[in-house]
Design a protein around this motif. Structure first.
Motif, PDB file in Angstrom:
ATOM      1  N   LEU A  27     -61.186 -34.007 140.025  1.00  0.00           N
ATOM      2  CA  LEU A  27     -61.769 -34.892 140.818  1.00  0.00           C
ATOM      3  C   LEU A  27     -61.035 -35.476 142.005  1.00  0.00           C
ATOM      4  O   LEU A  27     -61.398 -36.459 142.776  1.00  0.00           O
ATOM      5  CB  LEU A  27     -62.344 -36.263 140.073  1.00  0.00           C
ATOM      6  CG  LEU A  27     -63.449 -35.848 138.863  1.00  0.00           C
ATOM      7  CD1 LEU A  27     -63.487 -37.026 138.026  1.00  0.00           C
ATOM      8  CD2 LEU A  27     -64.592 -35.435 139.393  1.00  0.00           C
ATOM      9  N   ASN A  28     -59.783 -34.754 142.323  1.00  0.00           N
ATOM     10  CA  ASN A  28     -58.938 -34.995 143.185  1.00  0.00           C
ATOM     11  C   ASN A  28     -58.274 -36.288 143.160  1.00  0.00           C
ATOM     12  O   ASN A  28     -57.970 -37.115 144.128  1.00  0.00           O
ATOM     13  CB  ASN A  28     -59.559 -34.897 144.726  1.00  0.00           C
ATOM     14  CG  ASN A  28     -59.476 -33.561 145.165  1.00  0.00           C
ATOM     15  OD1 ASN A  28     -58.972 -32.652 144.748  1.00  0.00           O
ATOM     16  ND2 ASN A  28     -60.685 -33.091 145.860  1.00  0.00           N
ATOM     17  N   ASN A  29     -58.057 -36.936 141.746  1.00  0.00           N
ATOM     18  CA  ASN A  29     -57.527 -38.015 141.342  1.00  0.00           C
ATOM     19  C   ASN A  29     -56.298 -37.585 140.711  1.00  0.00           C
ATOM     20  O   ASN A  29     -56.237 -36.549 139.977  1.00  0.00           O
ATOM     21  CB  ASN A  29     -58.431 -38.845 140.577  1.00  0.00           C
ATOM     22  CG  ASN A  29     -59.347 -39.667 141.444  1.00  0.00           C
ATOM     23  OD1 ASN A  29     -59.234 -39.826 142.515  1.00  0.00           O
ATOM     24  ND2 ASN A  29     -60.467 -39.826 140.771  1.00  0.00           N
ATOM     25  N   LEU A  30     -55.293 -38.570 140.618  1.00  0.00           N
ATOM     26  CA  LEU A  30     -53.930 -38.336 139.997  1.00  0.00           C
ATOM     27  C   LEU A  30     -54.285 -38.146 138.485  1.00  0.00           C
ATOM     28  O   LEU A  30     -54.871 -38.990 137.892  1.00  0.00           O
ATOM     29  CB  LEU A  30     -53.072 -39.416 140.221  1.00  0.00           C
ATOM     30  CG  LEU A  30     -51.714 -39.304 139.504  1.00  0.00           C
ATOM     31  CD1 LEU A  30     -51.181 -38.070 140.122  1.00  0.00           C
ATOM     32  CD2 LEU A  30     -50.805 -40.700 139.652  1.00  0.00           C
ATOM     33  N   MET A  31     -53.800 -37.193 137.983  1.00  0.00           N
ATOM     34  CA  MET A  31     -53.791 -36.817 136.546  1.00  0.00           C
ATOM     35  C   MET A  31     -52.926 -37.895 135.695  1.00  0.00           C
ATOM     36  O   MET A  31     -51.850 -38.320 135.996  1.00  0.00           O
ATOM     37  CB  MET A  31     -53.537 -35.272 136.045  1.00  0.00           C
ATOM     38  CG  MET A  31     -54.238 -34.221 136.537  1.00  0.00           C
ATOM     39  SD  MET A  31     -53.663 -32.684 136.420  1.00  0.00           S
ATOM     40  CE  MET A  31     -53.205 -32.456 134.785  1.00  0.00           C
ATOM     41  N   GLY A  32     -53.701 -38.230 134.589  1.00  0.00           N
ATOM     42  CA  GLY A  32     -52.804 -39.342 133.717  1.00  0.00           C
ATOM     43  C   GLY A  32     -51.790 -38.830 133.108  1.00  0.00           C
ATOM     44  O   GLY A  32     -50.776 -39.966 133.089  1.00  0.00           O
TER      45      GLY A  32
END
Length: 173
Positions: A27-32
């Motif tokens: 989703l193009n968000n930083l991975m947790g």
């Protein structure tokens, strides 16, 4: 006052990074997991600065993901020691995401990490006291014992009946 006691500002860590494609999920968000890694690193540096000894992560309190950190954001992590116990210390970490184009900065995460200082032969070591200075530092310091007791209860290392600070919260209700 212990002559080795230190102020939180002496060990504070601020680290910024650009969120790159390799750091993100589909989703193009930083991975947790990448965020947890970075939080652990800044927390460990803060703890190292405070006690001047090697440290290991003993626990991580609830990490809630309040807002996503997008590809291209500038990620800023701020770590500050809140309180030292005999051989462990609590570090508060705040995470901010900045959209450079809109100049909007959003608090994305925060958590409390606990670190234990270790000697060269891997034995726990005493830690210098923390002397809070600001009102926020004093609030975090005051709540640290309650958070510690809760962590110990959840880990099965303390009976709820022994948690004097937690009991005090409910006595006046």
């Amino acid at each position: 006052m212990n002559p080795q006691a230190r102020h939180p500002s002496e060990s504070m860590v601020i680290k910024s990074e650009l969120v790159l494609p390799n750091d993100t999920n589909t989703l193009n968000n930083l991975m947790g997991g990448r965020l947890m890694y970075l939080m652990d690193v800044v927390g460990a540096i803060c703890a190292l600065r405070h006690c001047s000894h090697g440290v290991v992560t003993a626990s991580v309190d609830n990490v809630s993901f309040k807002a996503p950190i997008a590809l291209g954001n500038i990620l800023t992590l701020e770590a500050k020691i809140t309180r030292a116990f005999h051989t462990s210390m609590e570090v508060h970490i705040e995470v901010w995401a900045e959209d450079v184009l809109s100049r909007v900065k959003t608090k994305s995460n925060e958590a409390f990490f606990t670190f234990v200082a270790l000697s060269a032969d891997k034995k726990p070591l005493p830690i210098p006291e923390v002397i809070p200075e600001t009102e926020r530092e004093k609030e975090l310091y005051a709540g640290a014992l309650r958070r510690r007791q809760l962590r110990l209860i959840l880990a099965g290392r303390m009976k709820p009946s022994e948690a004097t600070e937690l009991k005090a919260l409910f006595e006046n209700l």
